[in-house]
Design an enzyme around this catalytic site. Structure first.
Site, PDB file in Angstrom:
ATOM      1  N   LYS A 111      46.812  51.606  -9.648  1.00 22.40           N
ATOM      2  CA  LYS A 111      45.833  52.613  -9.191  1.00 22.40           C
ATOM      3  C   LYS A 111      45.922  53.891 -10.024  1.00 22.40           C
ATOM      4  O   LYS A 111      44.916  54.427 -10.477  1.00 22.40           O
ATOM      5  CB  LYS A 111      46.056  52.958  -7.700  1.00 22.40           C
ATOM      6  CG  LYS A 111      46.030  51.761  -6.770  1.00 22.40           C
ATOM      7  CD  LYS A 111      46.286  52.155  -5.331  1.00 22.40           C
ATOM      8  CE  LYS A 111      47.660  52.719  -5.042  1.00 22.40           C
ATOM      9  NZ  LYS A 111      48.788  51.784  -5.274  1.00 22.40           N
ATOM     10  N   ARG A 117      58.458  50.574 -15.129  1.00 24.23           N
ATOM     11  CA  ARG A 117      57.731  51.859 -15.058  1.00 24.23           C
ATOM     12  C   ARG A 117      58.645  53.023 -15.440  1.00 24.23           C
ATOM     13  O   ARG A 117      59.790  53.122 -15.030  1.00 24.23           O
ATOM     14  CB  ARG A 117      57.186  52.102 -13.654  1.00 24.23           C
ATOM     15  CG  ARG A 117      56.570  53.498 -13.549  1.00 24.23           C
ATOM     16  CD  ARG A 117      55.580  53.658 -12.430  1.00 24.23           C
ATOM     17  NE  ARG A 117      56.063  53.246 -11.138  1.00 24.23           N
ATOM     18  CZ  ARG A 117      55.290  53.173 -10.063  1.00 24.23           C
ATOM     19  NH1 ARG A 117      54.019  53.493 -10.131  1.00 24.23           N
ATOM     20  NH2 ARG A 117      55.803  52.768  -8.908  1.00 24.23           N
ATOM     21  N   ARG A 142      45.428  55.877   3.458  1.00 23.83           N
ATOM     22  CA  ARG A 142      46.328  54.725   3.526  1.00 23.83           C
ATOM     23  C   ARG A 142      46.454  54.191   4.948  1.00 23.83           C
ATOM     24  O   ARG A 142      47.118  53.188   5.159  1.00 23.83           O
ATOM     25  CB  ARG A 142      47.715  55.183   3.083  1.00 23.83           C
ATOM     26  CG  ARG A 142      48.247  54.514   1.836  1.00 23.83           C
ATOM     27  CD  ARG A 142      49.526  55.219   1.546  1.00 23.83           C
ATOM     28  NE  ARG A 142      50.405  54.621   0.625  1.00 23.83           N
ATOM     29  CZ  ARG A 142      50.488  54.956  -0.663  1.00 23.83           C
ATOM     30  NH1 ARG A 142      49.636  55.794  -1.186  1.00 23.83           N
ATOM     31  NH2 ARG A 142      51.419  54.442  -1.407  1.00 23.83           N
ATOM     32  N   ARG A 175      58.221  49.610   0.619  1.00 28.15           N
ATOM     33  CA  ARG A 175      56.881  50.132   0.320  1.00 28.15           C
ATOM     34  C   ARG A 175      55.831  49.026   0.424  1.00 28.15           C
ATOM     35  O   ARG A 175      54.738  49.234   0.950  1.00 28.15           O
ATOM     36  CB  ARG A 175      56.859  50.756  -1.085  1.00 28.15           C
ATOM     37  CG  ARG A 175      57.597  52.088  -1.136  1.00 28.15           C
ATOM     38  CD  ARG A 175      57.889  52.533  -2.551  1.00 28.15           C
ATOM     39  NE  ARG A 175      56.705  52.618  -3.377  1.00 28.15           N
ATOM     40  CZ  ARG A 175      56.710  52.591  -4.710  1.00 28.15           C
ATOM     41  NH1 ARG A 175      57.857  52.462  -5.363  1.00 28.15           N
ATOM     42  NH2 ARG A 175      55.602  52.690  -5.379  1.00 28.15           N
ATOM     43  N   ARG A 206      61.148  56.461 -11.475  1.00 28.40           N
ATOM     44  CA  ARG A 206      60.811  57.050 -10.173  1.00 28.40           C
ATOM     45  C   ARG A 206      61.867  56.667  -9.156  1.00 28.40           C
ATOM     46  O   ARG A 206      62.292  55.520  -9.093  1.00 28.40           O
ATOM     47  CB  ARG A 206      59.438  56.538  -9.722  1.00 28.40           C
ATOM     48  CG  ARG A 206      58.447  57.660  -9.535  1.00 28.40           C
ATOM     49  CD  ARG A 206      57.059  57.149  -9.311  1.00 28.40           C
ATOM     50  NE  ARG A 206      56.867  56.546  -8.000  1.00 28.40           N
ATOM     51  CZ  ARG A 206      55.698  56.145  -7.546  1.00 28.40           C
ATOM     52  NH1 ARG A 206      54.610  56.283  -8.286  1.00 28.40           N
ATOM     53  NH2 ARG A 206      55.583  55.595  -6.351  1.00 28.40           N
TER      54      ARG A 206
HETATM   55  P1  AP5 Z   1      50.783  52.391 -11.570  1.00 31.50           P
HETATM   56  O1  AP5 Z   1      49.471  52.711 -12.175  1.00 31.50           O
HETATM   57  O2  AP5 Z   1      51.812  53.453 -11.512  1.00 31.50           O
HETATM   58  O3  AP5 Z   1      50.554  51.711 -10.118  1.00 31.50           O
HETATM   59  P2  AP5 Z   1      50.149  52.350  -8.741  1.00 31.50           P
HETATM   60  O4  AP5 Z   1      49.223  51.406  -8.045  1.00 31.50           O
HETATM   61  O5  AP5 Z   1      49.665  53.755  -8.919  1.00 31.50           O
HETATM   62  O6  AP5 Z   1      51.551  52.272  -8.029  1.00 31.50           O
HETATM   63  P3  AP5 Z   1      52.383  53.304  -7.179  1.00 31.50           P
HETATM   64  O7  AP5 Z   1      53.740  52.687  -7.079  1.00 31.50           O
HETATM   65  O8  AP5 Z   1      52.288  54.697  -7.726  1.00 31.50           O
HETATM   66  O9  AP5 Z   1      51.618  53.227  -5.842  1.00 31.50           O
HETATM   67  P4  AP5 Z   1      52.119  53.659  -4.470  1.00 31.50           P
HETATM   68  O10 AP5 Z   1      50.851  53.593  -3.730  1.00 31.50           O
HETATM   69  O11 AP5 Z   1      53.249  52.915  -3.900  1.00 31.50           O
HETATM   70  O12 AP5 Z   1      52.779  55.093  -4.752  1.00 31.50           O
HETATM   71  P5  AP5 Z   1      52.325  56.543  -4.409  1.00 31.50           P
HETATM   72  O13 AP5 Z   1      52.802  57.412  -5.496  1.00 31.50           O
HETATM   73  O14 AP5 Z   1      50.879  56.590  -4.018  1.00 31.50           O
HETATM   74  O15 AP5 Z   1      51.359  51.111 -12.331  1.00 31.50           O
HETATM   75  C1  AP5 Z   1      52.660  50.622 -12.054  1.00 31.50           C
HETATM   76  C2  AP5 Z   1      53.361  50.264 -13.371  1.00 31.50           C
HETATM   77  O16 AP5 Z   1      52.706  49.143 -13.957  1.00 31.50           O
HETATM   78  C3  AP5 Z   1      53.307  51.375 -14.428  1.00 31.50           C
HETATM   79  O17 AP5 Z   1      54.477  51.342 -15.191  1.00 31.50           O
HETATM   80  C4  AP5 Z   1      52.097  51.006 -15.310  1.00 31.50           C
HETATM   81  O18 AP5 Z   1      52.295  51.453 -16.625  1.00 31.50           O
HETATM   82  C5  AP5 Z   1      52.103  49.489 -15.227  1.00 31.50           C
HETATM   83  N1  AP5 Z   1      50.772  48.905 -15.171  1.00 31.50           N
HETATM   84  C6  AP5 Z   1      49.656  49.422 -14.581  1.00 31.50           C
HETATM   85  N2  AP5 Z   1      48.631  48.556 -14.684  1.00 31.50           N
HETATM   86  C7  AP5 Z   1      49.124  47.465 -15.341  1.00 31.50           C
HETATM   87  C8  AP5 Z   1      48.557  46.216 -15.736  1.00 31.50           C
HETATM   88  N3  AP5 Z   1      47.260  45.923 -15.485  1.00 31.50           N
HETATM   89  N4  AP5 Z   1      49.344  45.322 -16.376  1.00 31.50           N
HETATM   90  C9  AP5 Z   1      50.656  45.607 -16.640  1.00 31.50           C
HETATM   91  N5  AP5 Z   1      51.244  46.766 -16.291  1.00 31.50           N
HETATM   92  C10 AP5 Z   1      50.489  47.686 -15.640  1.00 31.50           C
HETATM   93  O19 AP5 Z   1      53.149  56.818  -3.057  1.00 31.50           O
HETATM   94  C11 AP5 Z   1      54.539  57.035  -3.084  1.00 31.50           C
HETATM   95  C12 AP5 Z   1      55.022  57.389  -1.671  1.00 31.50           C
HETATM   96  O20 AP5 Z   1      54.371  58.590  -1.215  1.00 31.50           O
HETATM   97  C13 AP5 Z   1      54.702  56.362  -0.587  1.00 31.50           C
HETATM   98  O21 AP5 Z   1      55.691  55.352  -0.526  1.00 31.50           O
HETATM   99  C14 AP5 Z   1      54.711  57.242   0.681  1.00 31.50           C
HETATM  100  O22 AP5 Z   1      56.023  57.553   1.061  1.00 31.50           O
HETATM  101  C15 AP5 Z   1      54.045  58.508   0.175  1.00 31.50           C
HETATM  102  N6  AP5 Z   1      52.585  58.502   0.306  1.00 31.50           N
HETATM  103  C16 AP5 Z   1      51.686  58.485  -0.704  1.00 31.50           C
HETATM  104  N7  AP5 Z   1      50.431  58.509  -0.227  1.00 31.50           N
HETATM  105  C17 AP5 Z   1      50.531  58.548   1.117  1.00 31.50           C
HETATM  106  C18 AP5 Z   1      49.574  58.562   2.160  1.00 31.50           C
HETATM  107  N8  AP5 Z   1      48.252  58.543   1.930  1.00 31.50           N
HETATM  108  N9  AP5 Z   1      50.031  58.611   3.442  1.00 31.50           N
HETATM  109  C19 AP5 Z   1      51.361  58.637   3.712  1.00 31.50           C
HETATM  110  N10 AP5 Z   1      52.319  58.607   2.754  1.00 31.50           N
HETATM  111  C20 AP5 Z   1      51.910  58.559   1.464  1.00 31.50           C
END
Ligand code: AP5
Length: 221
Positions: A13, A125, A86, A169, A158
């Protein structure tokens, strides 16, 4: 354009949000980046949310909604929401938030990914702690190993990419997403993306879906 990206951790994403914003001149609003920024700042809010993030649990809705409302209220342009909403409650609150200014979401993109590729995405990552750019050791390596292309900072892992936190997660995602997806699927303006291919292949498919959607539904722009 006002677009929200849904999908499991590691679906890509954040990676695609950056590219969508570059292509259509939109602002990237990442709930994870916002929360990590608060955590790093050591603010009272940061102290309250730290344990949730570090353990892979969702930050409570009231805190998350307040933070996003503040962020979205000052935007006077199109945006891509990455990681928010979410939960069903967050989605309902977002709808009310956007109704107040008469600028509803125009598209919700749900990233589906083959679970077998996720582990490698977390293992590889690396992120820049300064500009928050995201890299991958295999699929999106930096030009100089270990250094950010933008500002030459040391790349880091991270904290919530540890395998046991990743498991929580993914489980948390699986528990909360079904009602959210049916909420958006019932409303239209909802499309799924297969995010299993290479980053560039996924980008082509994402940009094509966005262009077609807003060409067919110009009133949603
Ligand atoms: P990346 O693009 O970083 O993936 P992502 O979907 O953004 O993954 P996240 O782990 O950031 O999502 P998340 O939803 O768990 O975390 P968030 O920060 O929102 O890609 C991943 C890796 O793969 C990278 O290295 C990239 O280079 C590689 N890649 C990408 N696309 C690829 C492809 N097509 N092929 C190969 N490699 C690829 O949330 C973190 C924490 O914050 C949560 O656990 C929670 O505690 C809190 N939080 C966040 N939002 C909320 C909310 N709305 N409500 C409550 N708590 C929340």
């Amino acid at each position: 354009m006002r677009i929200a990206l849904l999908g499991p951790p590691g679906a890509g994403k954040g990676t695609q949000a950056v590219r969508i914003c570059q292509e259509f001149n939109l602002v990237h609003v990442s709930s994870g980046d916002l929360l990590r920024g608060e955590k790093m700042s050591g603010s009272p809010l940061g102290m309250r949310i730290r344990d949730f993030i570090d353990n892979g649990l969702l930050v409570p809705d009231d805190l998350m909604i307040r933070l996003m409302e503040k962020k979205i209220a000052v935007l006077d342009c199109g945006f891509v929401l990455d990681g928010f909403p979410r939960t069903l409650h967050q989605a309902q609150s977002l709808r009310i938030m956007l109704q107040k200014t008469n600028r509803p979401l125009g598209l919700v993109l749900n990233f589906g990914v083959d679970p077998s590729v996720l582990a490698r995405r977390f293992e590889g990552r690396r992120i820049c702690p300064v500009c928050l750019a995201v890299y991958h050791l295999d699929s999106m390596p930096p030009k100089v190993p270990g250094r950010c292309d933008n500002d030459d900072s040391d790349l880091i892992i991270r904290e919530d990419d540890q395998p046991e936190v990743v498991r929580t997660r993914i489980h948390t995602y699986q528990e909360s997403m079904a009602p959210l997806i049916s909420f958006y699927a019932q409303q239209g303006d909802f499309k799924t993306i297969d995010a299993t291919g290479s980053p560039n292949d996924v980008t082509l498919s994402v940009l094509d879906k966005i262009r077609r959607h807003f060409a067919d539904n110009p009133e949603r722009n």
